[in-house]
Design an enzyme around this catalytic site. Sequence first.
Site, PDB file in Angstrom:
ATOM      1  N   GLY A 140      -2.956  12.466  10.048  1.00  0.00           N
ATOM      2  CA  GLY A 140      -1.783  12.253  10.123  1.00  0.00           C
ATOM      3  C   GLY A 140      -0.860  13.166   9.380  1.00  0.00           C
ATOM      4  N   GLU A 195      -8.055   1.457  -3.461  1.00  0.00           N
ATOM      5  CA  GLU A 195      -7.594   1.422  -2.057  1.00  0.00           C
ATOM      6  C   GLU A 195      -8.421   1.193  -1.141  1.00  0.00           C
ATOM      7  OE1 GLU A 195      -5.730   4.979  -1.873  1.00  0.00           O
ATOM      8  OE2 GLU A 195      -5.820   5.061   0.553  1.00  0.00           O
ATOM      9  N   ILE A 230      -1.613  16.124  11.194  1.00  0.00           N
ATOM     10  CA  ILE A 230      -0.266  16.755  12.903  1.00  0.00           C
ATOM     11  C   ILE A 230       0.936  16.754  12.529  1.00  0.00           C
ATOM     12  CG2 ILE A 230       0.426  14.920  14.764  1.00  0.00           C
ATOM     13  CD1 ILE A 230      -2.136  13.597  14.327  1.00  0.00           C
ATOM     14  N   GLN A 231       1.351  16.442  11.773  1.00  0.00           N
ATOM     15  CA  GLN A 231       2.778  17.017  11.498  1.00  0.00           C
ATOM     16  C   GLN A 231       2.986  18.072  11.111  1.00  0.00           C
ATOM     17  OE1 GLN A 231       3.200  12.854   8.454  1.00  0.00           O
ATOM     18  NE2 GLN A 231       5.726  13.413   9.575  1.00  0.00           N
ATOM     19  N   ASP A 255       0.795  -1.033   0.220  1.00  0.00           N
ATOM     20  CA  ASP A 255      -0.271  -0.180   0.241  1.00  0.00           C
ATOM     21  C   ASP A 255       0.852   0.767   0.015  1.00  0.00           C
ATOM     22  OD1 ASP A 255      -1.524   2.129   0.502  1.00  0.00           O
ATOM     23  OD2 ASP A 255      -2.467   1.419   2.731  1.00  0.00           O
ATOM     24  N   ALA A 256       1.348   1.904  -1.219  1.00  0.00           N
ATOM     25  CA  ALA A 256       1.900   3.149  -1.497  1.00  0.00           C
ATOM     26  C   ALA A 256       0.784   3.952  -1.344  1.00  0.00           C
ATOM     27  CB  ALA A 256       2.268   3.323  -2.807  1.00  0.00           C
ATOM     28  N   GLY A 257       1.138   4.801   0.497  1.00  0.00           N
ATOM     29  CA  GLY A 257      -0.258   5.853   0.832  1.00  0.00           C
ATOM     30  C   GLY A 257       1.358   7.319   0.516  1.00  0.00           C
TER      31      GLY A 257
HETATM   32  P1  ATP Z   1      -2.919   8.443   2.623  1.00  0.00           P
HETATM   33  O1  ATP Z   1      -3.971   6.648   2.794  1.00  0.00           O
HETATM   34  O2  ATP Z   1      -3.564   9.406   2.898  1.00  0.00           O
HETATM   35  O3  ATP Z   1      -2.359   8.616   1.340  1.00  0.00           O
HETATM   36  P2  ATP Z   1      -1.036   7.427   3.680  1.00  0.00           P
HETATM   37  O4  ATP Z   1      -1.556   5.746   3.537  1.00  0.00           O
HETATM   38  O5  ATP Z   1       0.385   7.614   3.863  1.00  0.00           O
HETATM   39  O6  ATP Z   1      -1.900   8.429   3.520  1.00  0.00           O
HETATM   40  P3  ATP Z   1      -0.872   6.329   6.622  1.00  0.00           P
HETATM   41  O7  ATP Z   1       0.463   5.399   6.288  1.00  0.00           O
HETATM   42  O8  ATP Z   1      -1.738   5.239   7.458  1.00  0.00           O
HETATM   43  O9  ATP Z   1      -1.479   7.223   5.852  1.00  0.00           O
HETATM   44  O10 ATP Z   1      -0.469   7.129   8.359  1.00  0.00           O
HETATM   45  C1  ATP Z   1       0.455   8.618   8.044  1.00  0.00           C
HETATM   46  C2  ATP Z   1       0.290   9.122   8.692  1.00  0.00           C
HETATM   47  O11 ATP Z   1       1.211   8.224  10.205  1.00  0.00           O
HETATM   48  C3  ATP Z   1       1.488  10.266   8.904  1.00  0.00           C
HETATM   49  O12 ATP Z   1       1.272  11.576   8.590  1.00  0.00           O
HETATM   50  C4  ATP Z   1       2.153  10.342  10.954  1.00  0.00           C
HETATM   51  O13 ATP Z   1       0.690  11.200  11.200  1.00  0.00           O
HETATM   52  C5  ATP Z   1       2.122   8.829  10.647  1.00  0.00           C
HETATM   53  N1  ATP Z   1       3.364   8.412  10.989  1.00  0.00           N
HETATM   54  C6  ATP Z   1       3.812   7.171  11.558  1.00  0.00           C
HETATM   55  N2  ATP Z   1       4.734   6.994  11.963  1.00  0.00           N
HETATM   56  C7  ATP Z   1       5.336   7.411  10.713  1.00  0.00           C
HETATM   57  C8  ATP Z   1       6.497   8.096  10.445  1.00  0.00           C
HETATM   58  N3  ATP Z   1       7.457   6.881  10.943  1.00  0.00           N
HETATM   59  N4  ATP Z   1       7.208   8.826   9.818  1.00  0.00           N
HETATM   60  C9  ATP Z   1       5.594   9.729   9.139  1.00  0.00           C
HETATM   61  N5  ATP Z   1       4.473   9.867   9.571  1.00  0.00           N
HETATM   62  C10 ATP Z   1       4.778   8.460  10.279  1.00  0.00           C
HETATM   63 MG    MG Z   2      -3.027   5.067   3.411  1.00  0.00          MG
END
Ligand code: ATP
Ligand code: MG
Length: 267
Positions: free
Chosen positions: A121, A70, A124-125, A6-8
Amino acid sequence: MKFGIDAGGTLIKIVKEENGERTFSKYLSTEVETVAELLQQYPDAEVALTGGKATYLQSLIPQDAFQSIEFDATFKGIQTFLEQLNHPLENYIFTNVGTGTSIHHVKGEVQERAGGTGAGGGMIQGLGYLLTGEADYETLTALAAKGDRDDIDLKVKHIYKGDKTPIPGELTAANFGRVLHTKETVQYTDADKLAAAIGAVGETVTTVSIHAAREFGAEYVVYIGSSFLSNELLKKVVMNYTVLRGFKPYFIENGEYSGALGTLKLM
Ligand code: ATP
Ligand code: MG
């Protein structure tokens, strides 16, 4: 050997299955080339992709990968986890707190998107960086854990000042709404500001989720996404706020890999 990926927007989640054994790993989305190099070492592996950066990743790897949407992948992954946890649910909401937040209703075998919010997330960042100048995720969340948002957020009980409240006094009336009342006497630390930012995200995510739960008559809200990693504060806010609003929160261990596991299972 099978890979579900899953490339998010922020993180690439990888589930590897080999000889009945499942392993989990994750990389930053900026490290997509590293993930491609990993896959180049296993040209005969079966690969399933999903997420917003799936097509880009496909362009870098030798395998002709299976791709799924997704939301379908995430649903399949959650169902797989719930089965293995012996916690089947028939009518529920799942909320994926990723970079952004996506909310879904499940009834039986059918999943539909019920909404979302830009609070997640990524907020938050980003807001965390604006408030404190801290960009390192682990440092940011460790700092937030030491914070106190009591002098920053305005609760219903603060407005009613001891008078009988029409809704629970502990509910937040205005995130950050107490600042102008306390600013003369309080020094807000970076930790306090971050705790308040996480509080705002957690409460927004929960509010949108429980509105969906109410609309669809669901009892449970299943929360997944990497935003809960190393962030006990976010988890606590979401859990307590869901309960306070009368619904049942459920967190799945490794739930952030739902999309990766799901696309592998759909292959
Ligand atoms: P989307 O589904 O919206 O495209 P994603 O699949 O990349 O994004 P997740 O991987 O579920 O999203 O969550 C991303 C969030 O996880 C970040 O915004 C941050 O708050 C948190 N996070 C947890 N660990 C890390 C890390 N090592 N580095 C950066 N963010 C992290
Ligand atoms: Mg995601």
